[in-house]
Design a protein around this motif. Sequence first.
Motif, PDB file in Angstrom:
ATOM      1  N   PHE A  21       0.815  -1.207   0.000  1.00  0.00           N
ATOM      2  CA  PHE A  21       0.000   0.000   0.000  1.00  0.00           C
ATOM      3  C   PHE A  21       0.854   1.265   0.000  1.00  0.00           C
ATOM      4  CE2 PHE A  21      -2.661  -3.373   1.655  1.00  0.00           C
ATOM      5  CZ  PHE A  21      -3.765  -3.251   0.818  1.00  0.00           C
ATOM      6  N   LYS A  22       2.053   1.156  -0.511  1.00  0.00           N
ATOM      7  CA  LYS A  22       2.916   2.319  -0.703  1.00  0.00           C
ATOM      8  C   LYS A  22       3.130   2.534  -2.193  1.00  0.00           C
ATOM      9  CE  LYS A  22       5.310   1.785   3.717  1.00  0.00           C
ATOM     10  NZ  LYS A  22       4.852   3.051   4.313  1.00  0.00           N
ATOM     11  N   ARG A  23       3.389   3.771  -2.563  1.00  0.00           N
ATOM     12  CA  ARG A  23       3.573   4.097  -3.975  1.00  0.00           C
ATOM     13  C   ARG A  23       4.551   5.254  -4.100  1.00  0.00           C
ATOM     14  NH1 ARG A  23       1.052   2.938  -8.584  1.00  0.00           N
ATOM     15  NH2 ARG A  23      -0.599   1.779  -7.491  1.00  0.00           N
ATOM     16  N   PRO A  24       5.554   5.152  -4.972  1.00  0.00           N
ATOM     17  CA  PRO A  24       6.515   6.252  -5.128  1.00  0.00           C
ATOM     18  C   PRO A  24       5.838   7.553  -5.540  1.00  0.00           C
ATOM     19  CG  PRO A  24       7.300   4.272  -6.221  1.00  0.00           C
ATOM     20  CD  PRO A  24       5.878   4.000  -5.833  1.00  0.00           C
ATOM     21  N   ALA A  25       6.469   8.658  -5.177  1.00  0.00           N
ATOM     22  CA  ALA A  25       5.896   9.968  -5.488  1.00  0.00           C
ATOM     23  C   ALA A  25       5.956  10.286  -6.978  1.00  0.00           C
ATOM     24  CB  ALA A  25       6.620  11.053  -4.682  1.00  0.00           C
ATOM     25  N   THR A  26       6.904   9.681  -7.685  1.00  0.00           N
ATOM     26  CA  THR A  26       7.031   9.941  -9.126  1.00  0.00           C
ATOM     27  C   THR A  26       6.709   8.674  -9.909  1.00  0.00           C
ATOM     28  OG1 THR A  26       9.408   9.434  -8.985  1.00  0.00           O
ATOM     29  CG2 THR A  26       8.757  11.744  -8.812  1.00  0.00           C
ATOM     30  N   GLU A  27       5.974   8.833 -10.988  1.00  0.00           N
ATOM     31  CA  GLU A  27       5.556   7.687 -11.798  1.00  0.00           C
ATOM     32  C   GLU A  27       6.714   7.056 -12.549  1.00  0.00           C
ATOM     33  OE1 GLU A  27       2.437   8.948 -14.333  1.00  0.00           O
ATOM     34  OE2 GLU A  27       0.987   9.265 -12.697  1.00  0.00           O
ATOM     35  N   THR A  28       7.826   7.777 -12.700  1.00  0.00           N
ATOM     36  CA  THR A  28       8.952   7.233 -13.456  1.00  0.00           C
ATOM     37  C   THR A  28       9.836   6.310 -12.623  1.00  0.00           C
ATOM     38  OG1 THR A  28      10.201   9.234 -12.907  1.00  0.00           O
ATOM     39  CG2 THR A  28       9.024   9.203 -15.018  1.00  0.00           C
ATOM     40  N   THR A  29       9.559   6.164 -11.335  1.00  0.00           N
ATOM     41  CA  THR A  29      10.351   5.260 -10.488  1.00  0.00           C
ATOM     42  C   THR A  29       9.938   3.816 -10.759  1.00  0.00           C
ATOM     43  OG1 THR A  29      10.550   6.937  -8.762  1.00  0.00           O
ATOM     44  CG2 THR A  29      10.956   4.649  -8.128  1.00  0.00           C
ATOM     45  N   TRP A  30      10.907   2.986 -11.123  1.00  0.00           N
ATOM     46  CA  TRP A  30      10.639   1.576 -11.391  1.00  0.00           C
ATOM     47  C   TRP A  30      10.760   0.796 -10.093  1.00  0.00           C
ATOM     48  CZ3 TRP A  30      13.394  -3.084 -11.143  1.00  0.00           C
ATOM     49  CH2 TRP A  30      12.832  -4.155 -11.850  1.00  0.00           C
ATOM     50  N   VAL A  31       9.784  -0.060  -9.817  1.00  0.00           N
ATOM     51  CA  VAL A  31       9.721  -0.774  -8.531  1.00  0.00           C
ATOM     52  C   VAL A  31       9.711  -2.274  -8.766  1.00  0.00           C
ATOM     53  CG1 VAL A  31       8.408  -1.142  -6.410  1.00  0.00           C
ATOM     54  CG2 VAL A  31       8.451   1.129  -7.469  1.00  0.00           C
TER      55      VAL A  31
END
Length: 775
Positions: free
Chosen positions: A371-381
């Motif tokens: 339930f966490k999500r990086p602040a920038t969409e370009t971050t690859w997880v």
Amino acid sequence: MTTDDPSDDIPPTGPSLADPETARTLRAAARELADIAGVMREVSVHATGALTAGAVPGALHRAPGAALRAEQALLHAVTNRKGLGYALAGGPAGTVGAKLGSVLGARSLAVSVMTTSLRLRIAAVTLDNPELAADPVLARLNEAVAADREIEAARALYALVKDRGAARALTAIAPVFGEILALRALLDENPLNDHTAWMIASGSAAATADPVSGVSNLAIALLDVGGGAARRVQADPPERRRLRETGSLLDFLTNIGVVGTTGRVLIQTVTGPDGVERHVVQAPGMRPGNPDNDSPGDLLGAFSSTLLDSAPYSRSLAKAVADYGIPEGAEIALVGHSAGGSAVMTLAQDPAFASRYTITHVVVVGSPVDFKRPATETTWVASVANQHDIIPSLDGQGAGNCFDLHPDWYVVDYTDPTHEFPACHAVEHYTANLAVDLPEAREHIDAKLRPYHGPATRSQLYRLYDDEPVPEVVRRGVAVAPAVTRAATASGPVELPVRCDDGYALTAYFVADAQAAAGLLGGRASAVRLGGRAVVAIHVSDNRRTSLGAYAEVGLAVLVAPPGGRGTPRPPSWRALLPRSPRADRVGSRFTDVLVNTELSRAVAEEVFGHAASLGTVRVEAGAGAARVEAVAGGEPVMSLAGTLGPGLPVAAPVAGRSLVVYSDRDGVPVRSSLQWRGTRRAHPSPRLRLAVARSEHPFARHLRDLGLDGARPILCLVAPARRSRRGAAVPLTLPAPPADPPADPPTDPSADPPTDPSASAAAPDASSDVSEGP
């Protein structure tokens, strides 16, 4: 960089997947039923609202016949077993009705549909892990939970633990751990855990409470307070030899294993194939030992990193990165294991951090981050989790998850033959799995991390803290104890810091008349306010063994913003008054009166620390949940504080790094000092003490009356029955301005040593003299 097309990120299924197509079908059906249950619940909420607080009750006086028929129809809809079942939900009346129905065993259609969804998920996981069906004890547990036979389920769980031991029992049920807990919570008669069970079953949010008892985990996480801090430390020679000097997924995970769960993290700079320098933060998991030590990676830190959007672990990581000196806009990869994975993901979702640096990759293994999500969409997880590792499922989502929570992430959900927990949670185990059992996953993640493949040109270890640690003097790269200095007083010389090796301390917080508090401050500081009233404290110490001899003291202080602070701080709750609050570096105390019982301690309080101190008698009696403090001056009573402390809870374990910041004026110059201590403290949020102020004209008594505190009860008490402390010399807050026209100095040889002035070194404020390490 851009995120991958989701079709490129289908993770390997692992060697134990027996029937992938059927398992996918079951999960798809479970997802559809969960969505249907969610819609039914929404309908129940709307129907309950219309029944209890909508237009229908309001129309009873205008068209009683029609309104009454509508009320009956709505009541039938939310209580009829052939309709929505017992489906009262939403709003105060619906919440009470739902809890009452849970106690009585009445269920809604939405719950029945959701429990069917959970059973389908358990069936899908069983196909992935055939041993769940082959094991008779596990099969007995699953059947008992699904059939809502609580006694039989308890017996099956007891048999499982007795037969396998706790660790192997957790290993066995780990793949269906979340589903079993949610299923049991939805079917039992405990109304407190229903909300958590619904969140797990619907995949709507992280589980913020224990699904068995319903006790909030968030309350535990909120106890983990602190602004975070990081200090550079050196690796010992064996560690230095084992740290990898190249960049790759296995190298980073190996480094995390080398650093270990020691409260430290590693930051490296690597030169990529394109010649560009990039940086990698590598964060290990939970530090074992005391649940609340001075490390943000302790047990409380693991809770807070999982559940909160900002926690001491992530804040200390940010400070380590800032100290490392990474340029703004530089590319950073964040790699973490267990609680370290939750912390780096929390850091990645911090908009301020993400705007300062370019977070290109986040790779976590064995971490609850659904339930966490990086602040920038370009971050690859990338998230890697072993199905028999129970830690990644602590946010409520495990192997049975049927929701596509992150279609743009690369999720590796696998199982290996060993299955043993906690061994399968170790970073070394994950490293070996990726190296041997999951080559496709390793190659895919490494392909994404290719910009970080190259030699490591710089490596720095950081020791992380909940709060700023006690400053240390560093000479030639080696930390040493701060030097002891001497100060002259009218009662003789004393050593600084002032040390207390054994003492009792009580701090009682009150809310007082804001105008009177401002008058006591005389415009020198801005008082902290709570509900429009000033916050003041009575500090009591019975110092049994100190460098000044045994003495007792009681002081009246107003909580103030630091000089130069913006506005008037307004603590959101009594937690802001705790010693390790994030506000602790901004809120201090200004003593208006101090009463002590020895001449030497009076001289030190007045001449060294700048307090208005007087001599008197201070009696402190404490024990059995009660306290009594009496102050007498000139043979006349001044004040007393007595009563029971009421229920209490531990604030923290015995750790260093906690302090009371004190502002005062010495010879007209604003100064600051800091009292550092060790010792367990208990917070009493509803104390039953009462303050009685005598009719004395002593300034202490007069100020208490002006504040309106005669007969007042404190809003919070903090008690340390066995405190050790040190208080360093007060240092000026501002330096004298340089002369307008300094005389011209003759030319000097820059290579020559500067002249030595002993008086200058004695007057210069030294951070090490401000605060010092407790014994």
